[in-house]
Design a protein around this motif. Structure first.
Motif, mmCIF file in Angstrom:
data_model
loop_
_atom_site.group_PDB
_atom_site.id
_atom_site.type_symbol
_atom_site.label_atom_id
_atom_site.label_comp_id
_atom_site.label_asym_id
_atom_site.label_seq_id
_atom_site.Cartn_x
_atom_site.Cartn_y
_atom_site.Cartn_z
ATOM 1 N N ALA A 180 0.463 -9.576 -6.187
ATOM 2 C CA ALA A 180 -0.881 -10.116 -6.034
ATOM 3 C C ALA A 180 -1.560 -9.543 -4.802
ATOM 4 O O ALA A 180 -2.727 -9.124 -4.850
ATOM 5 C CB ALA A 180 -0.822 -11.645 -5.956
ATOM 6 N N ARG A 181 -0.848 -9.523 -3.683
ATOM 7 C CA ARG A 181 -1.456 -9.000 -2.457
ATOM 8 C C ARG A 181 -1.870 -7.549 -2.619
ATOM 9 O O ARG A 181 -3.026 -7.182 -2.342
ATOM 10 C CB ARG A 181 -0.481 -9.133 -1.293
ATOM 11 N N TYR A 182 -0.955 -6.721 -3.057
ATOM 12 C CA TYR A 182 -1.233 -5.287 -3.032
ATOM 13 C C TYR A 182 -2.169 -4.843 -4.155
ATOM 14 O O TYR A 182 -2.925 -3.881 -3.980
ATOM 15 C CB TYR A 182 0.085 -4.510 -3.046
ATOM 16 N N CYS A 183 -2.158 -5.551 -5.288
ATOM 17 C CA CYS A 183 -3.119 -5.206 -6.342
ATOM 18 C C CYS A 183 -4.528 -5.653 -5.982
ATOM 19 O O CYS A 183 -5.504 -4.982 -6.329
ATOM 20 C CB CYS A 183 -2.699 -5.847 -7.664
ATOM 21 N N LEU A 184 -4.651 -6.786 -5.292
ATOM 22 C CA LEU A 184 -5.976 -7.299 -4.950
ATOM 23 C C LEU A 184 -6.612 -6.582 -3.766
ATOM 24 O O LEU A 184 -7.847 -6.515 -3.674
ATOM 25 C CB LEU A 184 -5.890 -8.800 -4.650
ATOM 26 N N THR A 185 -5.806 -6.040 -2.876
ATOM 27 C CA THR A 185 -6.358 -5.434 -1.655
ATOM 28 C C THR A 185 -6.347 -3.914 -1.659
ATOM 29 O O THR A 185 -7.096 -3.294 -0.907
ATOM 30 C CB THR A 185 -5.575 -5.897 -0.421
ATOM 31 N N GLY A 186 -5.477 -3.299 -2.454
ATOM 32 C CA GLY A 186 -5.350 -1.844 -2.415
ATOM 33 C C GLY A 186 -4.659 -1.329 -1.171
ATOM 34 O O GLY A 186 -4.701 -0.128 -0.890
ATOM 35 N N GLU A 187 -4.012 -2.215 -0.402
ATOM 36 C CA GLU A 187 -3.313 -1.797 0.809
ATOM 37 C C GLU A 187 -2.172 -0.829 0.487
ATOM 38 O O GLU A 187 -1.593 -0.861 -0.592
ATOM 39 C CB GLU A 187 -2.694 -3.012 1.515
ATOM 40 N N ARG A 188 -1.826 -0.037 1.483
ATOM 41 C CA ARG A 188 -0.734 0.924 1.345
ATOM 42 C C ARG A 188 0.604 0.271 1.693
ATOM 43 O O ARG A 188 0.701 -0.499 2.635
ATOM 44 C CB ARG A 188 -0.986 2.119 2.266
#
Length: 246
Positions: free
Chosen positions: A147-155
């Motif tokens: 959820a975090r990485y899909c929603l934010t696009g963070e590396r």
């Protein structure tokens, strides 16, 4: 065949190498076609005990090719083929992985990377969603992290990718990490490998059978939207899209 996938065989292991480094091994219609054909051959080759999927250049896969994108149904077919292939498929990553490339990792049975590799779900930053790639990833990764990485696009770095389930293992030398894995696959009986893989992948294939048509349609709708056109144009022009705040 357009020569975008190289094949080599060594002691029961067939290595398929994505070879479009000038395009960062993006999933073009041509590359998807070549990889699909190569996997089909591996699935019926009695000399192939397992498949290693790797790459040339500094990027394993940059996601969908925005200039020559395959239809969503072709990506669904490719990811499902990897999951259902009656041979274990092992991802060997020494570079960066973005967006649709993470779908390849999720479809593989085992995924290992060097510590220099990085990962990112960049779809939201160009106005689309990780629809098709969620099919192999949702059953195999930590839901809070996804959820975090899909929603934010963070590396993510390699260590975080291991923690979240995107990777099986990581190390300074990916070949050292994979040596015991490949040795184990070479020692396993072919019938046992095929049936064990079938047991392990059953929940993933259930997701494909249940959700693939709906998610392919969602992907097509989003890629045709005005926001996606702005996001892809901004990406190609190396600027922020209009919706970026601040």
């Amino acid at each position: 065949m357009t020569g975008l996938v190289l094949a080599a065989h060594d002691r029961g292991i067939t290595t398929l190498t994505l070879d479009a480094p000038g395009n960062r091994n993006a999933l073009s219609a041509a590359l998807v076609g070549d990889l699909t054909a190569a996997l089909t051959r591996c699935g019926t080759d009695p000399a192939t005990r397992a498949v290693v999927l790797t790459h040339t250049g500094t990027t394993f896969c940059a996601g969908a090719d925005l200039r020559d994108p395959p239809p969503p149904e072709a990506l669904v077919g490719l990811f499902r083929q990897i999951v259902a292939l009656p041979r274990p498929v092992v991802a060997r990553v020494t570079g960066h992985v973005r967006a649709g490339g993470l779908g390849l990792l999720g479809a593989c049975d085992i995924a290992a990377a060097s510590t220099e590799a990085t990962f990112a779900f960049t779809e939201v930053r160009i106005g689309v969603a990780p629809a098709v790639i969620s099919l192999p990833l949702l059953p195999r990764t930590d839901p809070r992290a996804l959820a975090r990485y899909c929603l934010t696009g963070e590396r993510l770095d390699a260590a975080e990718a291991v923690r979240t389930g995107l990777l099986t293992a990581a190390g300074a030398d990916v070949d050292t990490v994979l040596a015991p894995v490949l040795d184990g696959l070479r020692r396993a009986a072919p019938q046992a490998l095929a049936e064990t893989k079938r047991l392990l992948t059953a929940p993933v294939l259930e997701a494909f059978d249940r959700d693939a048509v709906e998610l392919a349609a969602l992907s097509a709708r989003l890629f045709a939207s005005p926001q996606a056109r702005e996001g892809m144009t901004a990406f190609l022009e190396r600027r922020d899209p209009a919706w970026v705040v601040g």
